[in-house]
Write a protein that holds these residues in place. Structure first.
Motif, PDB file in Angstrom:
ATOM      1  N   ALA A  34       0.813  -1.080  -0.016  1.00 63.48           N
ATOM      2  CA  ALA A  34      -0.056  -0.002  -0.051  1.00 63.48           C
ATOM      3  C   ALA A  34       1.014   1.207   0.076  1.00 63.48           C
ATOM      4  CB  ALA A  34      -0.882   0.072   1.213  1.00 63.48           C
ATOM      5  N   GLU A  35       1.957   1.101   0.809  1.00 61.12           N
ATOM      6  CA  GLU A  35       2.769   2.446   0.814  1.00 61.12           C
ATOM      7  C   GLU A  35       3.300   2.449  -0.515  1.00 61.12           C
ATOM      8  OE1 GLU A  35       4.315   2.547   5.534  1.00 61.12           O
ATOM      9  OE2 GLU A  35       5.135   1.345   4.171  1.00 61.12           O
ATOM     10  N   GLU A  36       3.820   1.480  -1.143  1.00 63.49           N
ATOM     11  CA  GLU A  36       4.713   1.717  -2.380  1.00 63.49           C
ATOM     12  C   GLU A  36       3.718   2.401  -3.380  1.00 63.49           C
ATOM     13  OE1 GLU A  36       8.000   1.715  -2.898  1.00 63.49           O
ATOM     14  OE2 GLU A  36       8.227   1.489  -0.856  1.00 63.49           O
ATOM     15  N   LEU A  37       2.564   1.641  -3.503  1.00 61.54           N
ATOM     16  CA  LEU A  37       1.604   2.368  -4.604  1.00 61.54           C
ATOM     17  C   LEU A  37       1.205   3.436  -4.356  1.00 61.54           C
ATOM     18  CD1 LEU A  37      -0.725  -0.927  -4.932  1.00 61.54           C
ATOM     19  CD2 LEU A  37       1.221  -0.069  -6.310  1.00 61.54           C
ATOM     20  N   ALA A  38       0.952   4.029  -3.052  1.00 61.37           N
ATOM     21  CA  ALA A  38       0.610   5.460  -2.810  1.00 61.37           C
ATOM     22  C   ALA A  38       1.681   6.352  -3.088  1.00 61.37           C
ATOM     23  CB  ALA A  38       0.363   5.534  -1.259  1.00 61.37           C
ATOM     24  N   LYS A  39       2.768   5.774  -2.881  1.00 57.58           N
ATOM     25  CA  LYS A  39       4.167   6.850  -3.302  1.00 57.58           C
ATOM     26  C   LYS A  39       4.127   7.163  -4.944  1.00 57.58           C
ATOM     27  CE  LYS A  39       7.141   5.183   0.423  1.00 57.58           C
ATOM     28  NZ  LYS A  39       8.591   4.467   0.768  1.00 57.58           N
ATOM     29  N   ARG A  40       3.589   6.068  -5.720  1.00 61.74           N
ATOM     30  CA  ARG A  40       3.688   6.142  -7.093  1.00 61.74           C
ATOM     31  C   ARG A  40       2.318   6.720  -7.609  1.00 61.74           C
ATOM     32  NH1 ARG A  40       6.929   2.471  -5.584  1.00 61.74           N
ATOM     33  NH2 ARG A  40       8.630   1.619  -6.940  1.00 61.74           N
ATOM     34  N   LEU A  95      -3.714   5.139  10.546  1.00 61.98           N
ATOM     35  CA  LEU A  95      -2.772   4.520   9.373  1.00 61.98           C
ATOM     36  C   LEU A  95      -2.937   5.096   7.858  1.00 61.98           C
ATOM     37  CD1 LEU A  95      -0.238   2.626   9.065  1.00 61.98           C
ATOM     38  CD2 LEU A  95      -2.165   0.787   8.581  1.00 61.98           C
ATOM     39  N   ALA A  96      -4.331   5.115   7.518  1.00 62.43           N
ATOM     40  CA  ALA A  96      -4.537   5.584   6.088  1.00 62.43           C
ATOM     41  C   ALA A  96      -4.099   7.063   6.072  1.00 62.43           C
ATOM     42  CB  ALA A  96      -6.175   5.315   6.151  1.00 62.43           C
ATOM     43  N   GLU A  97      -4.547   7.822   7.268  1.00 64.23           N
ATOM     44  CA  GLU A  97      -4.200   9.317   7.404  1.00 64.23           C
ATOM     45  C   GLU A  97      -2.890   9.564   7.338  1.00 64.23           C
ATOM     46  OE1 GLU A  97      -6.475  10.489  10.828  1.00 64.23           O
ATOM     47  OE2 GLU A  97      -8.470   9.980  10.025  1.00 64.23           O
ATOM     48  N   ARG A  98      -2.065   8.655   7.795  1.00 65.55           N
ATOM     49  CA  ARG A  98      -0.733   8.682   7.891  1.00 65.55           C
ATOM     50  C   ARG A  98      -0.193   8.784   6.547  1.00 65.55           C
ATOM     51  NH1 ARG A  98       3.697   5.714   7.246  1.00 65.55           N
ATOM     52  NH2 ARG A  98       2.437   3.659   7.698  1.00 65.55           N
ATOM     53  N   ILE A  99      -0.413   7.663   5.796  1.00 67.87           N
ATOM     54  CA  ILE A  99       0.004   7.594   4.301  1.00 67.87           C
ATOM     55  C   ILE A  99      -0.352   8.403   3.437  1.00 67.87           C
ATOM     56  CG2 ILE A  99      -0.069   5.853   2.191  1.00 67.87           C
ATOM     57  CD1 ILE A  99      -0.321   3.494   4.666  1.00 67.87           C
ATOM     58  N   ALA A 100      -1.737   9.014   3.828  1.00 71.88           N
ATOM     59  CA  ALA A 100      -2.219  10.199   2.945  1.00 71.88           C
ATOM     60  C   ALA A 100      -1.547  11.163   2.823  1.00 71.88           C
ATOM     61  CB  ALA A 100      -3.687  10.239   3.136  1.00 71.88           C
ATOM     62  N   ALA A 101      -1.165  12.012   4.265  1.00 67.59           N
ATOM     63  CA  ALA A 101      -0.294  12.773   4.469  1.00 67.59           C
ATOM     64  C   ALA A 101       1.049  12.874   3.927  1.00 67.59           C
ATOM     65  CB  ALA A 101      -0.265  13.184   6.143  1.00 67.59           C
ATOM     66  N   GLU A 102       1.576  11.411   3.997  1.00 68.89           N
ATOM     67  CA  GLU A 102       3.125  11.413   3.541  1.00 68.89           C
ATOM     68  C   GLU A 102       3.196  11.281   2.021  1.00 68.89           C
ATOM     69  OE1 GLU A 102       4.832   8.471   7.324  1.00 68.89           O
ATOM     70  OE2 GLU A 102       4.276   7.925   5.500  1.00 68.89           O
TER      71      GLU A 102
END
Length: 261
Positions: free
Chosen positions: A22-28, A46-53
């Motif tokens: 999930a983190e790698e796909l969000a980064k892309r 956790l979802a909010e953190r990945i969105a913010a990053e």
């Protein structure tokens, strides 16, 4: 990469391999739906953190992958939230180890349901959305145990072999469409769960960390090194890219040479 703005569902993704994907796909640039059977404040945080990053659209949607109706509802809720499902990563899985004559039937049923049958339900629900959009990627997280076997893991090995077979069938059924389906087969991956097992294993065998990793935990992995969740995520991202448009119906091993033996 072709996934910027695409919407990805990753089952079993509030920790470990699923979270790494999930983190790698969000980064892309992909919008990401995290999933597990829990529905805690920590899951949504956790979802909010990945969105913010990453700046990606990230949501957490609870669904029990042992329940077919909830598997399909996960896809429906994603479509309602993001307007479609472009990428489906079937990652949810559990494990239990026991010799076959003593293997509890309820554990067999749970492993087959979560590790295999859930992928049938999510795929069946997601394919019409991919066809409507004219593009799709399905990546099933199998295992080295989808290509080989170990004793005392009958349900897990059966389910992972089944995931590999399911991937081939879906690939053939979509071969003339811009949709692909593949299986990624990790060996041992350094997840928080595996990391937590190292100190107890060191005590059990009276070994230092490096020795217990190489001689005990990674006995069957020739590289004697763990894969990382980011590496699994990067492999999935590649399979979702335009460069992998003609890769379908196959397995990609990330196992340090395990299945080369």
């Amino acid at each position: 990469m072709s996934i910027n703005g695409k919407t990805a569902v990753i089952t079993g993704s509030n920790s470990g391999i699923g979270l790494g994907i999930a983190e790698e796909l969000a980064k892309r640039g992909a919008n990401v739906v995290l999933n597990s059977f829990t529905d805690n404040a920590e899951d949504h945080a956790l979802a909010e953190r990945i969105a913010a990053e990453t700046g990606a659209g990230v949501r957490y949607i609870q669904a029990d992958m042992s329940n077919g109706a909830q598997c399909r509802a996960l896809i429906e809720k994603t479509v309602a939230e993001f307007g479609g499902v472009d990428i489906l990563v079937n990652n949810a899985g559990i494990q239990f180890v026991e010799k076959i004559e003593d293997f509890p039937p309820e554990k067999w049923d749970a492993i087959i349901a979560i590790n295999l049958t859930s992928a049938y339900h999510t795929t069946a629900a997601a394919l019409p959305e991919m066809r409507r959009a004219g593009w799709g990627r399905i990546v099933n997280i199998a295992s080295a145990h989808g290509l080989t076997a170990s004793p005392f893991k009958s349900a897990y090995v059966a389910a992972k072999h089944g995931i590999v077979g399911l991937s081939k069938v879906v690939a053939l059924e979509t071969a003339q469409e811009p949709i692909t389906c593949n299986a990624v087969c990790p060996g041992y991956v350094l997840t928080p769960l595996v990391e937590a097992q190292i100190p107890d294993t060191m005590k059990k065998y009276d070994m230092d960390r490096e020795t217990v990793i190489k001689q005990v935990m990674l006995e069957r992995q020739p590289s004697k090194d763990f894969a990382t969740t980011a590496q699994i995520g990067g492999t999935v991202a590649f399979l979702c890219s335009d460069d992998a448009a003609q890769i379908t119906g196959t397995t990609i091993s990330v196992d340090g040479g395990w299945t080369a033996l």
